[in-house]
Write a protein that holds these residues in place. Sequence first.
Motif, mmCIF file in Angstrom:
data_model
loop_
_atom_site.group_PDB
_atom_site.id
_atom_site.type_symbol
_atom_site.label_atom_id
_atom_site.label_comp_id
_atom_site.label_asym_id
_atom_site.label_seq_id
_atom_site.Cartn_x
_atom_site.Cartn_y
_atom_site.Cartn_z
ATOM 1 N N THR A 66 -62.293 -22.613 68.534
ATOM 2 C CA THR A 66 -62.707 -22.386 69.928
ATOM 3 C C THR A 66 -61.918 -23.258 70.900
ATOM 4 O O THR A 66 -62.269 -23.336 72.074
ATOM 5 C CB THR A 66 -64.207 -22.688 70.100
ATOM 6 N N ASN A 67 -60.901 -23.973 70.400
ATOM 7 C CA ASN A 67 -60.055 -24.803 71.259
ATOM 8 C C ASN A 67 -60.838 -25.949 71.893
ATOM 9 O O ASN A 67 -60.514 -26.391 72.996
ATOM 10 C CB ASN A 67 -59.424 -23.912 72.353
ATOM 11 N N CYS A 68 -61.873 -26.431 71.198
ATOM 12 C CA CYS A 68 -62.712 -27.478 71.792
ATOM 13 C C CYS A 68 -62.022 -28.843 71.786
ATOM 14 O O CYS A 68 -62.379 -29.725 72.559
ATOM 15 C CB CYS A 68 -64.051 -27.573 71.071
ATOM 16 N N GLY A 69 -61.080 -29.041 70.876
ATOM 17 C CA GLY A 69 -60.319 -30.290 70.845
ATOM 18 C C GLY A 69 -60.993 -31.454 70.134
ATOM 19 O O GLY A 69 -60.475 -32.556 70.120
ATOM 20 N N PRO A 109 -55.292 -27.221 67.663
ATOM 21 C CA PRO A 109 -55.755 -25.972 68.288
ATOM 22 C C PRO A 109 -54.611 -25.077 68.769
ATOM 23 O O PRO A 109 -54.735 -23.852 68.738
ATOM 24 C CB PRO A 109 -56.615 -26.438 69.469
ATOM 25 N N PHE A 121 -53.455 -23.070 65.845
ATOM 26 C CA PHE A 121 -54.425 -22.023 65.510
ATOM 27 C C PHE A 121 -54.398 -20.893 66.554
ATOM 28 O O PHE A 121 -54.516 -19.723 66.220
ATOM 29 C CB PHE A 121 -55.837 -22.603 65.407
ATOM 30 N N LYS A 157 -64.654 -33.268 61.678
ATOM 31 C CA LYS A 157 -64.749 -33.367 63.143
ATOM 32 C C LYS A 157 -64.924 -31.993 63.782
ATOM 33 O O LYS A 157 -65.253 -31.892 64.951
ATOM 34 C CB LYS A 157 -63.473 -34.010 63.710
ATOM 35 N N ILE A 174 -59.271 -27.412 58.262
ATOM 36 C CA ILE A 174 -58.019 -27.538 59.030
ATOM 37 C C ILE A 174 -56.812 -27.793 58.116
ATOM 38 O O ILE A 174 -55.839 -27.035 58.163
ATOM 39 C CB ILE A 174 -58.158 -28.621 60.131
#
Length: 385
Positions: free
Chosen positions: A302-305, A317, A320, A361, A368
């Motif tokens: 979700t590109n939350c970082g 991210p 991905f 995380k 990941i």
Amino acid sequence: MKYRPFGNTGWNVSALGFGAMRLPATASKSGGPAVDEAESVRMIRAAIDGGVNYVDTAYPYHGGVSETIVGKALAGGYRSRVRLATKSPVWLIQKPGDFDRYLDEQLKRLNVEHVDYYLLHALDNGRWENSVLRHGLLEKGEAAVADGRIGSLGFSFHDGFDAFIRILDGYDKWGMCQIQYNYLDVENQAGTRGFLEAVKRGLPVVVMEPLLGGRLARPPLKIRKMIEAHPSGRTPAEWALSWLWDQSGVSTVLSGMSAMSEIRDNLVYAGRAETGMLEAEDRERIVTIRRAYRESAHIPCTNCGYCMPCPHGVLIPANFGLYNDMFMHENPGMPRFSYTHFFPDAGKASVCVQCGECLGKCPQKIDIPGWMPKVHDGLSGDVKG
Ligand code: SF4
Ligand code: SF4
């Protein structure tokens, strides 16, 4: 703007809430990305002027500057027009005094004496056990309610159904909960079952990731065609938001808006938000779309970082996102070309040394390091595509 019951509290919340985790970027003096503060303030105020009465931020968003910017946006009379939520970085709490120290720092950043909702951030089984229970955070939260620094205590959540029930039932004074919920995550995370359990308990449910980091707003071509064939003219984003607003237990939907145009669009959609707004045929269409998504290979990033920074420099991210783009557009040529020619070598998936630092995380539980070799192989294919 349409307003909806905030659980059984008697207060009505705007159908759309402002999530301050994807504020617009600008270039910093050092050349890296920074938050465009002036535009962010304009956007938050435009949302409030459009009827939004719920603003959400958190200690770590944008490296800490989100709270400061929200504080600036809420000056000049805007604070009294909204309920404000921020979140305790429970993973940083190690010793007595930390909970209050972070809370006081956050109030200072926000330039307020009181936040309406203080959420224990991104709870899962491990954090519930090792942070919340171990460090007595519920009692500390109650003390902060008693001395007026917070209105009520809630939690945001990233884990599975069983953990959700454990946390839901582990405290009888929750003021609200915030869950990831969207038409793809019906069995993932708290899922529909968890959502309904919270509703059954009368708890306000704030929804985050309604568009899965924007991915449901930019679906693969095949899915876009399925959506656009419908006579309603709803955009992919409106379909995703309407799927949520259709359900009575959804109090508000947080959208992490990054541009004024997204605010304008979302305000229009929120003006049409009603419980029961979808026809049976619409809900069936969503089931078909969900099936089509599941058939397309994609990484649920979700590109939350939260996984960043990688100690070895991998731009997790971004890798991905580019990998998913190969499936989005049914033509891997462009993402592969970008990866080969424009992506910084030092941030490529191939740089991953499998150290495992990022494991644990990711709220989406993405493996990941497991993905990195596949991402590199996929993106290093035929660049002429
Ligand atoms: S496993 Fe790979 S991506 Fe994750 S922190 Fe280590 S080097 Fe970075
Ligand atoms: S990999 Fe996970 S933690 Fe990292 S940006 Fe994507 S969803 Fe967030």
